[in-house]
Design an enzyme around this catalytic site. Structure first.
Site, short mmCIF file in Angstrom:
data_model
loop_
_atom_site.label_atom_id
_atom_site.label_comp_id
_atom_site.label_asym_id
_atom_site.label_seq_id
_atom_site.Cartn_x
_atom_site.Cartn_y
_atom_site.Cartn_z
N ARG A 23 0.83 -1.21 0.00
CA ARG A 23 0.00 0.00 0.00
C ARG A 23 0.87 1.26 0.00
NH1 ARG A 23 -3.51 2.04 5.03
NH2 ARG A 23 -4.81 3.63 4.02
N HIS A 66 0.55 4.25 -2.67
CA HIS A 66 0.29 5.62 -2.24
C HIS A 66 1.41 6.57 -2.68
CE1 HIS A 66 -3.05 5.12 1.00
NE2 HIS A 66 -3.20 4.28 -0.01
N ASP A 67 2.61 6.06 -2.78
CA ASP A 67 3.71 6.89 -3.28
C ASP A 67 3.51 7.21 -4.75
OD1 ASP A 67 6.26 8.22 -3.22
OD2 ASP A 67 7.10 6.49 -4.27
N VAL A 106 0.84 9.84 -5.95
CA VAL A 106 1.03 11.24 -5.61
C VAL A 106 2.41 11.67 -6.09
CG1 VAL A 106 1.04 12.96 -3.75
CG2 VAL A 106 -0.38 10.91 -3.54
N GLY A 162 3.96 10.71 -8.53
CA GLY A 162 4.68 9.63 -9.18
C GLY A 162 5.55 8.87 -8.20
N ASP A 211 8.35 8.58 -6.60
CA ASP A 211 9.56 9.35 -6.29
C ASP A 211 9.93 9.31 -4.81
OD1 ASP A 211 7.49 10.84 -5.23
OD2 ASP A 211 8.22 12.77 -5.98
N SER A 257 8.21 10.31 -2.34
CA SER A 257 7.74 11.48 -1.58
C SER A 257 6.91 11.10 -0.37
CB SER A 257 6.95 12.42 -2.49
OG SER A 257 5.87 11.74 -3.11
N ASN A 294 -2.95 8.20 4.83
CA ASN A 294 -1.63 7.65 5.14
C ASN A 294 -1.37 7.45 6.63
OD1 ASN A 294 -0.72 7.41 2.48
ND2 ASN A 294 -0.05 9.54 2.41
N HIS A 300 -5.71 -6.25 -2.47
CA HIS A 300 -6.49 -6.34 -1.23
C HIS A 300 -6.66 -7.78 -0.76
CE1 HIS A 300 -8.54 -2.15 -1.87
NE2 HIS A 300 -7.30 -2.07 -1.46
N ASP A 307 -9.33 -10.37 3.43
CA ASP A 307 -9.53 -11.67 2.80
C ASP A 307 -9.58 -12.71 3.91
OD1 ASP A 307 -9.52 -13.98 1.32
OD2 ASP A 307 -7.78 -13.48 0.10
N SER A 356 -7.23 -15.99 4.80
CA SER A 356 -5.94 -16.04 4.10
C SER A 356 -5.37 -14.64 3.86
CB SER A 356 -6.09 -16.77 2.76
OG SER A 356 -6.95 -16.07 1.88
N ASP A 384 -3.20 -14.42 -2.82
CA ASP A 384 -3.86 -15.38 -3.70
C ASP A 384 -5.02 -14.71 -4.44
OD1 ASP A 384 -5.96 -15.22 -1.86
OD2 ASP A 384 -5.26 -16.97 -0.74
#
Length: 328
Positions: free
Chosen positions: A65, A69-70, A73, A75, A77, A79, A97, A195, A246, A249, A254
């Protein structure tokens, strides 16, 4: 002679254009970028990631994640790794975040690489490699990561709030957001499959359980029995309990995610929304009925595409000494 000089001038101008183009875009990424400058970088990063995931498997999902998330926002990089300062609230401070973990893994990998190759490997590349290893270590696919990213110098809370997708996003919003990053509808439904690992705070989906339309009702697109089960775990004002995305598991990468979506047992509205588009629905049904026949391959391909979004290369950005701070 004149024609030779003209040819040389044109060639020089072309090379300058190509150099400028290559200095700040994803075309500068390549496999084995550190082969000469830091040949053991990737193995050191993988070893460090394994040390953490083996002790705490639930870190895999936050690390994946974190990478997503990087990249969404500014690209890919790095940040999202920057700390806030006295005069600036960074991406880390944005509500989406606040629940992310795993920064310590990135810092540990950076420290390990700095010991052998100081000032060579970017935090953005480390994040891309760590998230790949986190998926692989939870029995998911392994893919080759093109490297050569450089680190950005800007991180702003407002940009995170504007670009990160909320768990209640509908299919139109999802498709538009992915398209804006150069990712297609297939990438959307494939990357949503991430997810399959991890847990979510109740607060991210309780609106689907208790007051979906303002009449004290549940989301009609959520399986009633599953909703009843979730209400036993999550009270209306619960902001601390985490639920498996999930069930059974959540530590294993999977294809079960798609089975849950097909049965209307996904946690987020953004997951349920995949049934509202013909293309995404067809992919969900395919993976749910064929035991994820192409999911691993598709996920690897989409992650490589994601990793190129807005990547800084060449002379753009910098190579941070510490991932949480820009160089002084």
């Amino acid at each position: 002679m004149a024609s030779y000089k003209l040819y040389s001038l044109v060639l020089l101008q072309l090379l300058l254009v190509l150099s400028a183009f290559d200095s700040g875009n994803a075309d500068g990424l390549k496999l084995g970028f550190y082969k000469r400058t830091c040949p053991s970088a990737e193995s050191v990063i993988t070893k460090t990631t394994h040390q953490y995931i083996s002790r705490e498997p639930t870190l895999a999902a936050p690390l994946l994640r974190l990478n997503f998330h990087d990249c969404f926002v500014r690209g890919c990089d790095g940040s999202v790794l920057l700390n806030s300062t006295k005069n600036n609230q960074a991406e880390k401070a944005a509500l989406p975040n606040l629940s992310i973990r795993g920064f310590n893994v990135i810092d540990a990998a950076k420290s390990a690489v700095e010991k052998i190759c100081p000032g060579v490997v970017s935090c953005a590349d480390i994040l891309a490699l760590v998230s790949r290893d986190a998926v692989s270590l939870t029995y998911g696919p392994h893919w080759e990561v093109p490297t050569g990213r450089r680190d950005g110098k800007v991180s702003n809370i407002s940009e995170a709030l504007a670009n990160l997708l909320p768990p209640f996003a509908n299919i139109t919003t999802l498709k538009s957001a992915f398209a804006a990053k150069g990712l297609n509808v297939k990438d959307l439904v494939v990357l949503s499959g991430g997810h399959t690992i991890g847990r979510s705070l109740c607060s991210a989906f309780t609106n689907r359980l208790y007051n979906f339309t303002g009449r004290g009702d549940a989301d009609p697109t959520l399986d009633p029995k599953y909703a009843a089960n979730l209400r036993k775990k999550c009270k209306p004002t619960d902001v601390t309990t985490r639920v498996e995305m999930d069930p059974g598991s959540f530590k294993t990468f999977d294809e079960d995610y798609y089975t849950l979506v097909a049965k209307r047992r996904s946690l987020f509205q953004s997951d349920a929304a995949l049934l509202d588009d013909p293309e995404t629905k067809a992919y969900v049904i395919l993976q749910a009925t064929t035991h994820g026949s192409t999911f691993a391959k598709d996920f690897a391909e989409s992650m490589v595409k994601l990793g190129k979004v807005g990547a800084l290369t060449g002379k753009a950005g910098e190579i941070r000494k510490h991932c949480a701070f820009v160089n002084q």
